[in-house]
Design an enzyme around this catalytic site. Structure first.
Site, mmCIF file in Angstrom:
data_model
loop_
_atom_site.group_PDB
_atom_site.id
_atom_site.type_symbol
_atom_site.label_atom_id
_atom_site.label_comp_id
_atom_site.label_asym_id
_atom_site.label_seq_id
_atom_site.Cartn_x
_atom_site.Cartn_y
_atom_site.Cartn_z
ATOM 1 N N THR A 25 0.855 -1.194 0.000
ATOM 2 C CA THR A 25 0.000 0.000 0.000
ATOM 3 C C THR A 25 0.886 1.237 0.000
ATOM 4 O O THR A 25 1.755 1.388 0.858
ATOM 5 C CB THR A 25 -0.916 -0.006 1.232
ATOM 6 O OG1 THR A 25 -1.812 -1.119 1.133
ATOM 7 C CG2 THR A 25 -1.720 1.279 1.323
ATOM 8 N N TYR A 177 -8.173 -8.551 7.632
ATOM 9 C CA TYR A 177 -9.237 -7.890 6.882
ATOM 10 C C TYR A 177 -10.449 -8.828 6.772
ATOM 11 O O TYR A 177 -10.503 -9.863 7.436
ATOM 12 C CB TYR A 177 -8.704 -7.428 5.527
ATOM 13 C CG TYR A 177 -7.604 -6.394 5.681
ATOM 14 C CD1 TYR A 177 -7.858 -5.160 6.280
ATOM 15 C CD2 TYR A 177 -6.297 -6.659 5.278
ATOM 16 C CE1 TYR A 177 -6.858 -4.221 6.461
ATOM 17 C CE2 TYR A 177 -5.281 -5.723 5.452
ATOM 18 C CZ TYR A 177 -5.575 -4.506 6.051
ATOM 19 O OH TYR A 177 -4.579 -3.580 6.244
ATOM 20 N N ARG A 316 9.106 -4.866 1.327
ATOM 21 C CA ARG A 316 9.879 -3.651 1.555
ATOM 22 C C ARG A 316 11.129 -3.570 0.678
ATOM 23 O O ARG A 316 11.516 -2.468 0.258
ATOM 24 C CB ARG A 316 10.282 -3.546 3.033
ATOM 25 C CG ARG A 316 9.119 -3.201 3.951
ATOM 26 C CD ARG A 316 9.596 -2.971 5.371
ATOM 27 N NE ARG A 316 10.513 -1.832 5.456
ATOM 28 C CZ ARG A 316 11.047 -1.415 6.602
ATOM 29 N NH1 ARG A 316 10.784 -2.047 7.730
ATOM 30 N NH2 ARG A 316 11.848 -0.369 6.609
#
Length: 359
Positions: A25, A177, A316
């Site tokens: 995101t 989620y 990352r």
């Protein structure tokens, strides 16, 4: 011996190596959740990945509570995604979109709607909004009519993904989620056919996956699970009893690949003593298995070489190293990412990380 740099077939996708870019995101869309042109350059820069899994992308306004994150429920969004997928393909890459419903992890100031979940629970910590972090609100338990509606939204999103030029989709069933909130007994307190036993808690995942498969085909469908540990307040008391059967179900449905995010005792996001489940999941899931969680180069090489996984997804490391596959292949130094620019919306920390020969 198989290596991290060998090609792999991921369902319908011919991946040129086993280095996947995991969903990240970044908040570079518009306030109306429409992708922006700079995203085409960002993804194209990383097209040397065997497969890019896009940032989590909302299937509906109700399910998208992250400021400036993109969606894929409208025609305007579809049109805005087209130049992004085209840019990746022009660079010889492959890209799927991760379909996202955030469940209780949204704030009504972003969506204009009360959050929903499997049961009336609340997120454990303040949530991102356009006005900074705000305290979470109690979610409304989904009715069966709501579930039917959301299945239809997954269908529309999957159809839109193919229209937008994606090579397939990944169903986000991890990280606390909506689908994860159904899977785990810490958040699912229902007493109907969607709650209680592991089989019942898997039902919503099954119905979502079946609907997506019916729309675009199993070979273009994948799923992400996070089968161990607490993630955003979502945890299960006996994860092996629900996630191994879930993996067996996904195997029987014939999805293209399964990705597992597995925190350890010192992970970047989430730390847990609950054991990793890729071993028992590997026994029941026969298509490609992708693992994700803070892998070093050496760990990734060994994990693929010994057959523990078929590919590794890096997150990352791809932020600051758009040419990550080359750096891993040639054992070149890795650049560090700047956390201050993760969600800053500008070009800085997004498209300005140099390739190795530009350093």
């Amino acid at each position: 011996m198989t290596t991290l740099f060998d090609p792999i077939q991921l369902g319908a996708i011919d991946a040129k190596n086993r280095i996947l870019m995991s969903p990240l995101t970044r908040g570079r869309g518009t306030r109306e959740h429409v992708p922006t042109p700079v995203m085409a350059e960002y993804y194209a820069q990383r097209a040397s990945a065997g497969l890019i899994i896009s940032e989590a992308t909302g299937i509906s306004r109700e399910g998208l509570g992250w400021p400036y994150a993109p969606g894929i429920w409208s025609q305007e969004q579809v049109e805005a995604w087209k130049p992004i997928t085209r840019a990746v393909h022009d660079k010889g890459g492959k890209i799927v979109v991760q379909l996202w419903h955030m469940g209780r992890m949204v704030h009504s100031s972003v969506t204009g709607q009360q959050p929903v979940s499997s049961s009336p629970t609340s997120a454990p910590a303040p949530l991102h909004t356009y006005d900074g972090k705000q305290e979470p609100e109690q979610a409304r338990a989904l009715t069966k009519a709501d579930i039917t509606r959301i299945l239809g939204e997954y269908e529309v999103a999957a159809r839109n993904a193919i229209a937008a030029g994606f090579d397939g989709v990944q169903i986000h069933a991890a990280n606390g989620y909506l689908i994860d909130e159904f899977l785990r007994d810490g958040t699912n307190h229902r007493e109907d056919e969607y709650g209680g036993s592991p089989e019942n808690r898997i039902r919503f995942l099954r119905e979502v996956t079946e609907r997506v498969i019916a729309t675009i085909g199993a070979e273009r469908t994948s799923v992400r699970l996070s089968p161990n540990g607490d993630t955003q307040g979502c945890i299960d008391s006996a994860p092996e009893t629900v996630f191994v059967p879930a993996a067996k179900l996904l195997n029987d449905l014939g999805i293209g690949f399964l990705e597992l995010r597995e925190p350890g005792t010192n992970g970047t996001f989430g730390k847990t003593d609950q054991p990793k489940l890729h071993g028992p999941i590997r026994e029941v899931f026969r298509n490609p298995l992708v693992l994700n969680q803070d892998y070093t180069r050496e760990e990734a090489l060994e994990t693929v070489a010994n057959g523990t996984a078929d590919a590794i997804a890096f997150g990352r490391k791809f932020i600051a190293n758009p040419d990550l596959p080359r750096r891993l292949s040639e054992d070149l130094p890795l650049q560090s990412d700047d956390i201050k620019t993760w969600y800053s919306r500008g070009d800085e920390g997004y498209i300005d990380y140099p390739f190795y020969n530009e350093s």
